[in-house]
Design an enzyme around this catalytic site. Structure first.
Site, PDB file in Angstrom:
ATOM      1  N   ASP A  10       0.803  -1.235  -0.143  1.00 15.95           N
ATOM      2  CA  ASP A  10      -0.068   0.192   0.342  1.00 15.95           C
ATOM      3  C   ASP A  10       0.553   1.475  -0.117  1.00 15.95           C
ATOM      4  O   ASP A  10       0.860   1.774   0.698  1.00 15.95           O
ATOM      5  CB  ASP A  10      -0.619   0.040   0.731  1.00 15.95           C
ATOM      6  CG  ASP A  10      -0.125   0.009   2.222  1.00 15.95           C
ATOM      7  OD1 ASP A  10      -0.692   0.679   3.594  1.00 15.95           O
ATOM      8  OD2 ASP A  10       0.505  -0.326   2.639  1.00 15.95           O
ATOM      9  N   HIS A 240       9.062   0.056   9.253  1.00 12.13           N
ATOM     10  CA  HIS A 240       8.897  -0.696   8.476  1.00 12.13           C
ATOM     11  C   HIS A 240       8.969  -2.223   7.847  1.00 12.13           C
ATOM     12  O   HIS A 240       9.276  -3.256   8.291  1.00 12.13           O
ATOM     13  CB  HIS A 240       7.231  -0.320   9.108  1.00 12.13           C
ATOM     14  CG  HIS A 240       7.366   0.178  10.653  1.00 12.13           C
ATOM     15  ND1 HIS A 240       6.877   0.278  11.583  1.00 12.13           N
ATOM     16  CD2 HIS A 240       6.642   1.248  10.450  1.00 12.13           C
ATOM     17  CE1 HIS A 240       6.299   0.921  12.662  1.00 12.13           C
ATOM     18  NE2 HIS A 240       6.675   1.888  11.600  1.00 12.13           N
TER      19      HIS A 240
HETATM   20  O1  RIB Z   1       2.501   0.191  11.219  1.00 12.54           O
HETATM   21  C1  RIB Z   1       3.046   0.233   9.515  1.00 12.54           C
HETATM   22  C2  RIB Z   1       2.637  -0.604   8.573  1.00 12.54           C
HETATM   23  O2  RIB Z   1       1.570   0.173   8.452  1.00 12.54           O
HETATM   24  C3  RIB Z   1       2.993   0.169   7.451  1.00 12.54           C
HETATM   25  O3  RIB Z   1       3.310  -1.167   6.311  1.00 12.54           O
HETATM   26  C4  RIB Z   1       2.823   0.773   6.859  1.00 12.54           C
HETATM   27  O4  RIB Z   1       2.905   1.216   5.098  1.00 12.54           O
HETATM   28  C5  RIB Z   1       2.124   0.991   6.767  1.00 12.54           C
HETATM   29  O5  RIB Z   1       0.918   0.563   5.968  1.00 12.54           O
HETATM   30 CA    CA Z   2       2.776  -0.506   4.134  1.00 13.46          CA
END
Ligand code: RIB
Ligand code: CA
Length: 313
Positions: A10, A240
Site C-alpha cells: 500500500d 517497518h
Molecule cells: O504499521 C506500519 C505499517 O502500516 C507499514 O506497512 C506502513 O506502510 C503502514 O502500511
Molecule cells: Ca505498508
C-alpha cells in the site's frame, strides 16, 4: 538461485523503501507487485507501485487489489504519515505504465500455481488480497513457500491503538484468515520494527552514491521523518516494511518465537494480534489447532540498516 517473491503493498513511504530494496538485491526475484488500500486508496497504491517499478527500471507487473476491508467500515487513510500522494507530497511524475487487467488475488493464485512451492508472499499492507486469494483458491496455502508480513505486535504497544498495528486493524478479518490458514507465516511486527530507526544521513549517503534512488527516498522520507519527530521526538523513521525484505534475504538478522496468532475483530481491542506461545495451553479454545506463526521478537538493527545501505548504494 534467487528467491521468487510477490510483494503486496500500500505504498506508502516505507513500502517504497522495501520495494526498491527488493528490486536491487540479486537474492530476490520480484515476480509482481499487488496493491491494496491502506496508507492510500488502492488506485493511488497502484499508481505508486507503477512509479516504483519504473523508477527502478524493473519490468515487473502490477496488479490492482482490494479497495476496502472484508467486513469493517474503512478507516481513514494515513495521509498524516505518508502524505496525500503516499510519497510525502513530492508530486512525483505520473507513471507511463498500466496495471494488469487481472486482480491482485487472481495474480497471486496464477503465479503461485505456476511456481508450486517456490513463491514467497511479502505483505506490506492490510491483508485483503491474501485473504481473497485464499477464499478463491484455498489450495494455494500448500503451494506458497512462506508468507512474510509486516504487521501486528505481540508485546510492544500498537501504533493505532495501545494494542493494534495499522496493517492489521485496517482489515482484522483478513488478517485472522491469513494467520489461521495452513501456510508458514512469519510476522515482522512492531516488536522488532520499533527497534530500528532509519536516519536521514543514511538516505543522504545513498543519494550521493545512487542519485536515482536517493533523490526520491530523501524527498519522500522528509515528510515521514517529520511525522516521527512531531509525534515521538525521534530523529529518524521506523523502517517497518523494509524489515520484511531483510528477513527474506538474511533471516538470522532476527530472533524468532513460535506460537499461534489470532486477531481481535471487534471491540476495544480490535486489530490486536493475540499471541499464544507454543506449548502454552488455555481454557479458551480459540488458539487450538491454529498453525504456528514465526513471530520476530529480536533484530540486529545495525546489521539490517547496513544491508539496506549496501544493497541500495
Ligand atoms: O504499521 C506500519 C505499517 O502500516 C507499514 O506497512 C506502513 O506502510 C503502514 O502500511
Ligand atoms: Ca505498508
Amino acid at each position: 538461485m534467487s528467491r521468487k517473491v510477490i510483494i503486496d503493498t500500500d505504498p506508502g513511504i516505507d513500502d517504497a523503501m522495501a520495494i526498491l530494496f527488493a528490486f536491487e538485491t540479486e537474492q530476490l526475484d520480484v515476480l509482481g507487485l499487488t496493491t491494496t488500500f491502506g496508507n492510500v486508496s488502492v488506485d493511488l497504491a497502484t499508481h505508486n507501485a507503477l512509479i516504483l517499478a519504473e523508477l527502478a527500471g524493473a519490468d515487473v507487473p502490477v496488479a490492482k487489489g482490494v479497495s476496502a476491508p472484508l467486513e469493517i467500515t474503512p478507516r481513514p487513510h494515513a495521509d498524516f504519515v505518508h502524505g496525500r500522494d503516499g510519497f510525502g507530497n513530492i508530486n512525483w511524475p505520473a507513471p507511463k505504465g498500466k496495471a494488469l487487467d487481472v486482480s491482485a488475488a487472481q495474480f497471486i493464485i496464477d503465479t503461485v500455481k505456476a511456481h508450486p512451492g517456490e513463491v514467497t508472499l511479502i505483505a506490506l499492507g492490510p491483508l485483503g488480497n491474501l485473504a481473497t486469494a485464499l477464499e478463491m483458491a484455498p489450495e494455494i496455502a500448500n503451494l506458497v513457500d512462506e508468507v512474510i508480513l509486516m504487521g501486528g505486535t505481540a508485546i510492544e504497544y500498537g501504533n493505532v491503538s495501545p494494542v493494534a498495528e495499522a496493517n492489521i486493524i485496517n482489515d482484522p478479518h483478513a488478517a485472522d484468515k491469513v494467520f489461521t490458514a495452513n501456510w508458514q507465516v512469519t510476522m515482522i511486527g512492531l516488536d522488532v520494527t520499533h527497534q530500528v530507526l532509519l536516519e536521514i544521513d543514511l538516505l543522504e549517503r545513498i543519494k550521493a552514491s545512487r542519485p536515482k534512488y536517493g533523490d526520491f527516498l530523501c524527498q519522500a522520507a522528509k515528510y515521514y521523518i517529520k511525522f516521527y519527530k512531531d509525534r515521538l521526538d525521534v530523529d529518524g523513521c521506523f523502517f517497518h516494511d523494509a524489515s520484511t525484505i531483510a528477513y527474506a534475504m538474511e533471516p538470522d538478522i532476527f530472533g524468532i518465537e513460535l506460537g499461534a496468532i489470532r486477531v481481535a475483530c471487534e471491540g476495544l481491542a480490535i486489530g490486536q494480534t493475540i499471541f499464544a506461545p507454543e506449548g502454552m495451553t488455555f481454557s479458551e479454545p480459540h488458539w487450538d489447532c491454529v498453525p504456528i506463526t514465526q513471530v520476530c521478537m529480536e533484530v540486529d538493527s545495525k546489521r539490517m540498516l547496513n544491508l539496506f545501505e549496501e544493497t541500495l548504494s
